[in-house]
Design a protein around this motif. Structure first.
Motif, PDB file in Angstrom:
ATOM      1  N   ALA A  58       0.825  -1.214   0.000  1.00  0.00           N
ATOM      2  CA  ALA A  58       0.000   0.000   0.000  1.00  0.00           C
ATOM      3  C   ALA A  58       0.853   1.256   0.000  1.00  0.00           C
ATOM      4  O   ALA A  58       0.373   2.335  -0.378  1.00  0.00           O
ATOM      5  CB  ALA A  58      -0.936   0.005   1.209  1.00  0.00           C
ATOM      6  N   ARG A  59       2.115   1.126   0.406  1.00  0.00           N
ATOM      7  CA  ARG A  59       3.027   2.281   0.452  1.00  0.00           C
ATOM      8  C   ARG A  59       3.703   2.533  -0.893  1.00  0.00           C
ATOM      9  O   ARG A  59       4.466   3.495  -1.026  1.00  0.00           O
ATOM     10  CB  ARG A  59       4.094   2.073   1.517  1.00  0.00           C
ATOM     11  N   SER A  65      -3.117   3.502  -3.424  1.00  0.00           N
ATOM     12  CA  SER A  65      -2.718   2.502  -2.426  1.00  0.00           C
ATOM     13  C   SER A  65      -3.724   1.367  -2.340  1.00  0.00           C
ATOM     14  O   SER A  65      -3.361   0.207  -2.138  1.00  0.00           O
ATOM     15  CB  SER A  65      -2.545   3.163  -1.060  1.00  0.00           C
ATOM     16  N   SER A  69      -3.269  -2.773  -2.521  1.00  0.00           N
ATOM     17  CA  SER A  69      -3.808  -3.657  -1.484  1.00  0.00           C
ATOM     18  C   SER A  69      -4.732  -4.706  -2.086  1.00  0.00           C
ATOM     19  O   SER A  69      -4.711  -5.883  -1.689  1.00  0.00           O
ATOM     20  CB  SER A  69      -4.564  -2.839  -0.439  1.00  0.00           C
ATOM     21  N   HIS A 165      -3.725   3.708   2.653  1.00  0.00           N
ATOM     22  CA  HIS A 165      -3.081   2.697   3.493  1.00  0.00           C
ATOM     23  C   HIS A 165      -4.058   1.996   4.432  1.00  0.00           C
ATOM     24  O   HIS A 165      -3.728   1.689   5.574  1.00  0.00           O
ATOM     25  CB  HIS A 165      -1.920   3.310   4.304  1.00  0.00           C
TER      26      HIS A 165
END
Length: 486
Positions: A58-59, A65, A69, A165
């Motif tokens: 996600a970073r 993001s 995921s 995130h």
């Protein structure tokens, strides 16, 4: 007379991008697109617990993001042989769609349209109004778009807790159940967003926009209409943007929003467009590193892929000019993104635009805005289909040894994660982001990537340091260089 022009870093591009142009007789004769920053995410994941991927990937990007995921969760689910319950699938679609639509707005209003407010266009009849509306940081459109985007992201808050995130997307579904009262709130968020799109972006109801089926219908619809898509169409017609930025006219989509309407089919179909729609075969993907600062002597399927950066004396690899690999589908260059999704899905207007002039700046931008009109009604259906009290996430057990593939459609296009687990740990992880497809370097045969092809033939004025035509084409691909994870 030939001259070399190196442009970089590009402003309003997320990450490090450098473009080297060979200019002959006032036009681009060839181009090299370089991702000049090694990031190493695929190395970061090695030896980690498989669930750590949900935190780490996600970073990769602060704007998309959720897409990362979703791909990681899908790869883990594939490795575990797990299916989401219907509620989890609907909620996951809503979360991903929310981010994708917010990304389309960000691209159009913050990355793309400010270029047309530049002083270089001062003599154009549309410039004064465009400068007033779209000028970077101060344009009047920002006062409408940024609050509307923030209001849409309230949907993310209800379903995923936060953005970016979030850890709401899991292999078994989504972590937060939705109550009957929250369904009403979600529909209220979508109703407000629909009203903004109808009033500001289109100047018409969404269903009328999505029903436009040809270039002539689009021109007739836009005539005299005061909204931002018609404003762009006026600019595009004046500057000939339908004739700029053509690449291969081969398109790839992994299919978007799976089983969204309960019929077992994604909202937008999976496939490859090469003069006609063809079935997608995941095994046909290979990554070539001939022109990348990476070790490797042959193209590999990402399931067996490696990412080993060259260092020291090996960094002077002959012919290398980027950290980006060169993904190919069945040996071919393909373009991915909103235009590719709609070409594969059979959207009549986009197929008509490509049939007339090929994939272009105009077609790519229209495809993004058209997805706003196509996806919001689907999101309304998905919210209504949620069943409070039933499961949103299945329990699951992590296998000690397995492999999995997670394929999703980010706003920017086809995103794939390939995972290998050994002894309960990540033994291999490869990511091909949309930008890697579109901004890829030459392959072993010397064939340029999609953007490198799209830049050839563009005009470059004498003394232009950053040619406007080049900027329009680069930004039409929705560039996010931080998504090139290598």
């Amino acid at each position: 007379m030939t001259r070399r022009l190196t442009i970089g870093p590009f402003n309003r591009v997320e990450g490090d991008l450098e473009v080297t142009l060979e200019v002959a007789d006032g036009r681009v004769a060839s181009a090299q697109v370089s991702s000049s920053l090694y990031r190493g995410f695929e190395h970061l994941l090695l030896a980690k617990h498989p669930l750590d991927a949900l935190v780490i990937v996600a970073r990769i990007c602060g704007i998309c993001s959720v897409s990362q995921s979703a791909a990681a969760a899908a790869a883990l689910a594939d490795a575990a042989g797990l299916q989401m319950p219907p509620n989890g699938r609907l909620a996951a679609n809503l979360i991903l769609a929310c981010e994708n639509l917010a990304d389309h707005l960000t691209h159009f209003y913050l990355f793309f349209m400010p270029d047309f407010a530049r002083a270089a266009y001062r003599k154009r009849s549309w410039h004064a109004a465009t400068e007033r509306r779209f000028q970077a940081s101060v344009g009047e459109a920002l006062r409408e778009v940024l609050p509307a985007r923030a209001d849409l992201l309230r949907l993310m808050g209800h379903l995923a807790g936060k953005w970016p995130h979030s850890l709401a997307l899991q292999p078994g579904g989504t972590t937060r159940a939705v109550t009957a009262t929250e369904k009403v709130r979600l529909l209220a968020v979508l109703r407000e967003f629909r009203a903004f799109l109808s009033r500001t972006v289109f100047g018409d109801v969404l269903e009328n926009v999505s029903a436009i089926g040809s270039a002539d219908q689009l021109a007739a619809w836009a005539e005299g209409r005061s909204a931002d898509l018609p404003r762009f169409l006026e600019i595009a017609r004046d500057l000939g943007l339908a004739r700029r930025g053509r690449a291969t006219d081969s398109f790839l989509s992994y299919g978007a929003y799976a089983h969204g309407d309960g019929d077992g089919q994604p909202l937008f179909a999976r496939g490859v467009w090469q003069d006609e729609r063809r079935p997608f075969d995941e095994q046909a993907i290979r990554e070539d590193v001939t022109h990348a600062w990476l070790h490797g002597d042959r193209p590999l399927h990402p399931g067996q892929g490696e990412t080993h950066p060259l260092t020291g004396e090996f960094a002077d690899k002959a012919g290398a000019y980027t950290w980006c690999k060169a993904p190919r589908y069945d040996g071919r260059i393909v373009e991915t993104g909103a235009l590719a999704r709609q070409m594969v899905a059979g959207q009549p207007l986009l197929r008509a635009l490509v049939a007339a002039d090929g994939g272009s700046v105009l077609a790519r931008v229209v495809a993004r805005l058209l997805e706003l009109a196509l996806v919001v009604p689907a999101m309304e259906r998905w919210v209504r289909a949620l069943t409070p009290g039933e499961a949103f996430c299945h329990p699951w057990q992590l296998p000690d040894q397995a492999s999995g593939v997670g394929l999703v459609e980010a706003a920017r296009g086809s995103l794939g994660h390939w995972l290998r687990i050994e002894r309960g740990r990540i033994a291999g992880y490869q990511i091909i982001a949309p930008t890697t497809w579109n901004f890829s370097p030459r392959d072993a045969a010397g064939v340029p990537g999609a953007l490198e092809q799209a830049l050839v033939g563009l005009p470059v004025g004498e003394g232009e340091r950053v040619p406007l035509a080049v900027q329009h084409v680069v930004r039409s691909f929705d560039p996010c260089m931080v998504c090139t994870v290598h």
